[in-house]
Scaffold this motif. Structure first.
Motif, PDB file in Angstrom:
ATOM      1  N   UNK A   1     107.173 145.875  23.189  1.00 51.74           N
ATOM      2  CA  UNK A   1     107.165 144.429  22.912  1.00 51.74           C
ATOM      3  C   UNK A   1     108.079 143.632  23.823  1.00 51.74           C
ATOM      4  N   UNK A   2     109.133 144.276  24.368  1.00 50.38           N
ATOM      5  CA  UNK A   2     110.062 143.574  25.236  1.00 50.38           C
ATOM      6  C   UNK A   2     111.145 142.799  24.523  1.00 50.38           C
ATOM      7  N   UNK A   3     111.218 142.848  23.199  1.00 52.67           N
ATOM      8  CA  UNK A   3     112.244 142.084  22.486  1.00 52.67           C
ATOM      9  C   UNK A   3     113.609 142.741  22.663  1.00 52.67           C
ATOM     10  N   UNK A   4     114.649 141.928  22.573  1.00 52.95           N
ATOM     11  CA  UNK A   4     116.025 142.397  22.629  1.00 52.95           C
ATOM     12  C   UNK A   4     116.564 142.451  21.203  1.00 52.95           C
ATOM     13  N   UNK A   5     117.268 143.517  20.874  1.00 54.13           N
ATOM     14  CA  UNK A   5     117.836 143.631  19.537  1.00 54.13           C
ATOM     15  C   UNK A   5     118.799 142.463  19.306  1.00 54.13           C
TER      16      UNK A   5
ATOM     17  N   UNK B   1      98.196 136.420  24.393  1.00 55.69           N
ATOM     18  CA  UNK B   1      99.613 136.084  24.259  1.00 55.69           C
ATOM     19  C   UNK B   1     100.445 137.116  25.005  1.00 55.69           C
ATOM     20  N   UNK B   2     101.371 136.632  25.840  1.00 53.16           N
ATOM     21  CA  UNK B   2     102.227 137.494  26.649  1.00 53.16           C
ATOM     22  C   UNK B   2     103.556 137.705  25.928  1.00 53.16           C
ATOM     23  N   UNK B   3     104.041 138.946  25.920  1.00 56.14           N
ATOM     24  CA  UNK B   3     105.311 139.282  25.285  1.00 56.14           C
ATOM     25  C   UNK B   3     106.192 140.027  26.283  1.00 56.14           C
ATOM     26  N   UNK B   4     107.509 139.816  26.184  1.00 59.71           N
ATOM     27  CA  UNK B   4     108.473 140.622  26.926  1.00 59.71           C
ATOM     28  C   UNK B   4     108.558 140.334  28.405  1.00 59.71           C
ATOM     29  N   UNK B   5     108.422 139.069  28.804  1.00 57.39           N
ATOM     30  CA  UNK B   5     108.390 138.741  30.228  1.00 57.39           C
ATOM     31  C   UNK B   5     109.768 138.628  30.865  1.00 57.39           C
ATOM     32  N   UNK B   6     110.834 138.563  30.086  1.00 55.01           N
ATOM     33  CA  UNK B   6     112.157 138.272  30.643  1.00 55.01           C
ATOM     34  C   UNK B   6     112.794 139.444  31.353  1.00 55.01           C
ATOM     35  N   UNK B   7     112.263 140.645  31.160  1.00 63.09           N
ATOM     36  CA  UNK B   7     112.898 141.828  31.749  1.00 63.09           C
ATOM     37  C   UNK B   7     111.874 142.947  31.818  1.00 63.09           C
ATOM     38  N   UNK B   8     112.277 144.042  32.483  1.00 63.02           N
ATOM     39  CA  UNK B   8     111.467 145.252  32.488  1.00 63.02           C
ATOM     40  C   UNK B   8     110.482 145.335  33.625  1.00 63.02           C
TER      41      UNK B   8
ATOM     42  N   UNK C   1     100.510 142.463  26.043  1.00 63.19           N
ATOM     43  CA  UNK C   1      99.515 141.417  25.880  1.00 63.19           C
ATOM     44  C   UNK C   1      98.788 141.643  24.571  1.00 63.19           C
ATOM     45  N   UNK C   2      98.817 140.657  23.671  1.00 62.42           N
ATOM     46  CA  UNK C   2      97.969 140.750  22.486  1.00 62.42           C
ATOM     47  C   UNK C   2      96.712 139.939  22.733  1.00 62.42           C
ATOM     48  N   UNK C   3      95.573 140.513  22.348  1.00 57.40           N
ATOM     49  CA  UNK C   3      94.276 139.941  22.692  1.00 57.40           C
ATOM     50  C   UNK C   3      93.919 138.779  21.776  1.00 57.40           C
ATOM     51  N   UNK C   4      93.132 137.847  22.279  1.00 54.90           N
ATOM     52  CA  UNK C   4      92.719 136.707  21.442  1.00 54.90           C
ATOM     53  C   UNK C   4      91.808 137.171  20.316  1.00 54.90           C
ATOM     54  N   UNK C   5      91.863 136.465  19.206  1.00 54.48           N
ATOM     55  CA  UNK C   5      91.001 136.801  18.081  1.00 54.48           C
ATOM     56  C   UNK C   5      89.536 136.605  18.471  1.00 54.48           C
ATOM     57  N   UNK C   6      88.717 137.522  17.981  1.00 52.36           N
ATOM     58  CA  UNK C   6      87.289 137.394  18.232  1.00 52.36           C
ATOM     59  C   UNK C   6      86.849 137.793  19.618  1.00 52.36           C
ATOM     60  N   UNK C   7      87.684 138.612  20.321  1.00 51.45           N
ATOM     61  CA  UNK C   7      87.295 139.000  21.682  1.00 51.45           C
ATOM     62  C   UNK C   7      86.156 140.026  21.659  1.00 51.45           C
ATOM     63  N   UNK C   8      85.904 140.638  20.491  1.00 50.32           N
ATOM     64  CA  UNK C   8      84.752 141.521  20.366  1.00 50.32           C
ATOM     65  C   UNK C   8      84.953 142.930  20.869  1.00 50.32           C
ATOM     66  N   UNK C   9      86.184 143.291  21.242  1.00 51.67           N
ATOM     67  CA  UNK C   9      86.444 144.640  21.739  1.00 51.67           C
ATOM     68  C   UNK C   9      87.708 145.200  21.108  1.00 51.67           C
TER      69      UNK C   9
ATOM     70  N   UNK D   1     100.644 146.261  30.254  1.00 51.24           N
ATOM     71  CA  UNK D   1     100.295 146.136  31.667  1.00 51.24           C
ATOM     72  C   UNK D   1     101.542 146.244  32.536  1.00 51.24           C
ATOM     73  N   UNK D   2     101.554 147.209  33.441  1.00 52.23           N
ATOM     74  CA  UNK D   2     102.643 147.328  34.397  1.00 52.23           C
ATOM     75  C   UNK D   2     102.360 146.487  35.627  1.00 52.23           C
ATOM     76  N   UNK D   3     103.404 145.807  36.128  1.00 50.46           N
ATOM     77  CA  UNK D   3     103.214 144.954  37.303  1.00 50.46           C
ATOM     78  C   UNK D   3     104.058 145.376  38.496  1.00 50.46           C
ATOM     79  N   UNK D   4     104.972 146.320  38.332  1.00 49.28           N
ATOM     80  CA  UNK D   4     105.934 146.602  39.387  1.00 49.28           C
ATOM     81  C   UNK D   4     105.321 147.340  40.571  1.00 49.28           C
ATOM     82  N   UNK D   5     104.335 148.196  40.332  1.00 52.47           N
ATOM     83  CA  UNK D   5     103.838 149.078  41.391  1.00 52.47           C
ATOM     84  C   UNK D   5     102.655 148.503  42.158  1.00 52.47           C
ATOM     85  N   UNK D   6     102.111 147.361  41.747  1.00 50.07           N
ATOM     86  CA  UNK D   6     100.937 146.803  42.405  1.00 50.07           C
ATOM     87  C   UNK D   6     101.259 145.581  43.236  1.00 50.07           C
TER      88      UNK D   6
END
Length: 507
Positions: free
Chosen positions: A288-292, A424-431, A436-444, A477-482
């Motif tokens: 989730x990326x949250x800080x205690x 919705x994006x979570x945990x962007x401040x570090x790491x 990513x939580x998916x939108x309601x009704x995405x069907x998958x 989703x990892x972003x560091x290696x791409x």
């Protein structure tokens, strides 16, 4: 003799492939394509063709079997439409998803098949991943890899490593090439103690530091030591790393889940489990990326002071962008916290080098487990890493990584806003990753989305892998290696799949 039987007899004498031991004599008259497609499905299902396996070129297999190329092409097309194989251009045709269809043995005319239970290969993106799932996912071919947990490996400081290695070898005595200290070389234990004091606020004597083969070994050593101390249950965060949970579960009887909210682990729920120990990622909770939070941290420390034990997995705390540093729990309550860190997110997982600090009462048992595991880590890489740490080269490398990772994180957030505006994006401040939580009704389902993405050459991890308690579907989703362009393209594929649009390439 019937003509079709004669043809089958001729094929059995002249045609056959070493690939899957295919023999066209087994095919019923007029049913070559059905027979070949079924044999391929069976091989995928029982593991003879695992995810990532490459199939022969259609013309090659057709020549070996003595059939028209169209037979092989049609069989491959059927499995591609079912999502089990995919064309990769010059990379050939590869298996991209295991089937969950039970295998039925081929029946030779006139022969009664032996009764046996159907065999079934584990699906890659099933809801309850097994311990081999990460190896299979890493081995699956893909154009774009957005799985989490890996830094920018192309940025590995090769020149600095070579300089340090030459300097180490120039000053190395012959006796230094013998068996080393099972705790690790004094040079690296001293360098790690200095690194933790500078970067994590932890004051530790070098003699308290144990060098291990990454966090995975740290958990194994702790599992053995805790078991000998009568602790066979360690609670874990939920959602929380499925890989970490699997490592603990290998050594312990139970790993009860404890929910995580916007302030971190729920200490009231932790108390309710009755578990004597808990594994946490307090500086940047995975996934989730949250800080205690401050009050939650104080509540946790009260729980630990009353007799609880905390295992602190400080897996990527050095990578932060938009928030101040968070001190390690070990810095506050060292006699109740086992602390594990590594260079996997700083340099490369392939180095298999980390460190473990434990309370005094566990030190002898952990050291004994390490001794009987491997007699200590390899000495030369330890000495090179120690030199990188003490020279300032590792600090400089970390500053470079932060700049690169920030740019790639920003590129991923921009791509999500464009292609997945309802997510919705979570945990962007570090790491090194976003949740990513998916939108309601995405069907998958998120596992279905991950499987569909892999079929189009994009690797991601479904969030449901990391949750046992009810939680919204999502992706990690990892972003560091791409590269920035790969990130944009990969997220674009995810957006198109969520919207239900066809591939523009016609795959």
């Amino acid at each position: 003799m019937n003509r079709s039987k004669a043809e089958a007899s001729d094929r059995s004498k002249e045609a056959g492939a070493d690939f899957l031991q295919l023999d066209t004599a087994e095919a019923p008259p007029g049913g070559l394509t059905d027979w070949l497609a079924r044999r391929l499905r069976e091989a995928v299902a029982d593991g003879r063709l695992p995810v990532g396996a490459r199939l022969p070129a259609g013309r090659v297999l057709a020549a070996e079997l003595g059939v028209s190329r169209g037979v092989v092409t049609d069989a491959y097309r059927r499995l591609a439409e079912e999502g089990q194989i995919a064309g990769r251009g010059r990379g050939g045709t590869v298996v991209v998803a295991a089937t969950a269809v039970p295998v039925t043995a081929a029946v030779v005319p006139g022969e009664v098949p032996a009764a046996r239970p159907p065999r079934q290969a584990p699906a890659l993106f099933r809801d309850d991943p097994d311990p081999e799932v990460f190896e299979r996912l890493r081995g699956a071919p893909a154009r774009i890899d957005l799985t989490p947990g890996v830094p920018d490996l192309a940025a590995f400081p090769r020149a600095a490593w070579l300089r340090a290695e030459r300097a180490v070898l120039d000053g190395l005595a012959a006796s230094d090439l013998g068996y080393g200290d099972v705790r690790g070389t004094p040079a690296l234990r001293r360098a790690v103690a200095h690194w933790l004091a500078r970067n994590r606020g932890i004051r530790a004597d070098p003699d308290e530091v144990l060098i291990v083969a990454g966090t995975a070994q740290a958990l194994a050593l702790l599992g053995r030591a805790l078991g000998r101390a009568g602790i066979d249950e360690v609670a874990v965060e939920d959602p929380g790393s499925v890989g970490v949970r699997q490592h603990l579960a290998h050594w312990l009887a139970a790993t009860p889940p404890v929910p995580v909210d916007a302030e971190g682990v729920r200490v009231d729920a932790l108390r309710a489990t009755g578990a004597p120990a808990v594994l946490l990622t307090p500086a940047h909770q995975f996934p989730t990326g949250v800080v205690l939070g401050g009050e939650r941290r104080r509540e946790l420390l009260r729980w630990a002071a009353e007799g609880g034990l905390v295992i602190e997995d400080d897996y990527d705390a050095e990578h932060r962008y938009d928030r101040p540093p968070v001190p390690a729990l070990r810095a506050v309550l060292p006699d109740r916290v086992c602390y594990a860190g590594s260079v996997s997110k700083l340099l490369a997982p392939a180095l298999r080098t980390g460190w473990l600090l434990v309370p005094d009462r566990l030190r002898d048992a952990v050291l004994e487990a390490k001794r009987f595991a491997d007699l200590g880590n390899p000495v030369l890489p330890q000495l090179v890493l120690a030199r990188l740490m003490e020279s300032g080269d590792l600090d400089r490398h970390l500053r470079l990584l932060r700049r690169r990772h920030r740019r790639r994180r920003d590129a991923m957030i921009d791509a999500i806003r464009t292609h997945l505006p309802g997510a919705t994006v979570h945990g962007a401040a570090a790491g090194l990753h976003l949740m990513l939580t998916l939108p309601e009704g995405c069907g998958r389902t998120d596992t279905g989305l991950a499987a569909a993405a892999l079929a189009e050459g994009v690797k991601v991890q479904p969030l449901s892998w990391h949750a046992r308690l009810p939680y919204p579907p999502g992706l990690v989703l990892g972003y560091a290696a791409g590269s920035v362009s790969e990130i944009a393209e990969g997220v674009g594929v995810l957006g198109r799949l969520v919207r239900g649009e066809a591939s523009p390439r016609g795959d």
